[in-house]
Design an enzyme around this catalytic site. Structure first.
Site, PDB file in Angstrom:
ATOM      1  N   ASP A  82       0.521   5.864   6.870  1.00 21.11           N
ATOM      2  CA  ASP A  82      -0.546   6.264   7.784  1.00 21.11           C
ATOM      3  C   ASP A  82      -0.096   6.259   9.239  1.00 21.11           C
ATOM      4  OD1 ASP A  82      -0.335   3.465   7.934  1.00 21.11           O
ATOM      5  OD2 ASP A  82      -2.158   3.146   6.788  1.00 21.11           O
ATOM      6  N   HIS A 112      -8.559  -2.780   0.524  1.00 17.82           N
ATOM      7  CA  HIS A 112      -8.133  -1.402   0.771  1.00 17.82           C
ATOM      8  C   HIS A 112      -6.612  -1.291   0.832  1.00 17.82           C
ATOM      9  CE1 HIS A 112      -7.921  -2.632   5.127  1.00 17.82           C
ATOM     10  NE2 HIS A 112      -6.892  -1.800   5.095  1.00 17.82           N
TER      11      HIS A 112
END
Length: 274
Positions: free
Chosen positions: A72, A143
């Protein structure tokens, strides 16, 4: 799913680094094409990167034939920004090993077309033939990357709006101010991670214990995004005792029993200075 429980974070990190290095070295002996490695940022993998650097400096590991894809990047942060993930990877791994910068891929947070950037990233991974091993960490809410609770378990690389909880958790990197944390990020999807031939997750600390318990002992649920690993044929979670403290005693005993030879081999390797 394998669950390998170490006494502390340092041992968990060292074992994970040994595993990655062994995979790269073994792959190189029988394959001429690059080893494609997925990589995370955050505090969890720092110990692993430190051990990989040590092995590289000792001549035990080369990244010359590794192509990496990071999970990311924040939208709106240039690569030179101290809190960008480009910068993080350079500081914590890339600038210390022999990986070709052209082969160390990180999503471009400054792109003018985020949607196209995400699709190009997926396309690039596909051209490589997929990711051999995806290393990741886990958030305290279960997550992975920026796939927060509620994310589709089939999601692909995309633009993701960050929750207030995530911004508060990451505020420590932005002068303690959640408002300085970018509101959006580019992130690989859960499906992107699950497509890897092998996935390894490092989990440490008491603040991750509830999430680890849900991921390991409860059912598949997008509220706990990392529970997706229950559907992966080659998934490994490496954790410390603190992270495992909410697991049932029977669960801990089971995994410690089936992985006792793994731990024994690791201790012998450390003792022998491998």
């Amino acid at each position: 799913m394998r669950l390998i429980i170490h006494e502390n974070y340092d041992d968990a990190s060292r074992w994970a680094a040994f595993y990655i290095a062994d995979k790269i070295n073994a792959y190189r002996k029988i394959n001429s094409k690059p080893f494609v490695l997925g990589l995370p940022t955050g505090s969890s993998p720092v110990g692993i990167y430190r051990e990989l650097i040590k092995m590289h400096r000792a001549g035990q590991l080369s990244f010359a034939h590794v192509h990496s894809y990071n999970m990311d990047e924040y939208v709106g942060l240039p690569a030179s920004h101290p809190q960008s993930y480009h910068y993080f990877m350079a500081e914590n791994l890339f600038s210390h090993v022999d990986i070709d910068p052209a082969h160390a891929h990180v999503l471009d947070g400054m792109t003018k077309d985020p949607v196209k950037e995400c699709q190009n990233y997926e396309d690039a991974i596909a051209r490589e033939g997929g990711i051999e091993l995806f290393l990741g960490g886990m958030g305290s809410d279960g997550h992975i990357a920026f796939n927060e609770p509620g994310s589709s378990l089939q999601s692909r690389t995309r633009v993701k709006t960050l929750t207030e909880e995530t911004k508060i958790a990451n505020a420590r990197f932005f002068e303690g101010d959640p408002e300085k944390v970018p509101a959006t990020a580019l992130t690989v999807g859960v499906g992107t991670v699950m497509d890897a031939r092998e996935v390894m997750i490092i989990v440490n600390g008491k603040n991750k214990a509830r999430a680890l318990q849900a991921v390991v002992e409860e059912g598949l649920n997008h509220t706990w995004t990392l529970s997706c690993l229950q559907m992966h044929s080659r998934a490994i979670i490496v954790c410390d005792e603190d992270a495992a403290e909410d697991l049932r005693v029977k669960t801990v005993r089971y995994f410690k029993d089936i992985e006792k030879d793994t731990i024994k081999t690791y201790r012998e390797r450390v003792k022998n200075g491998a």
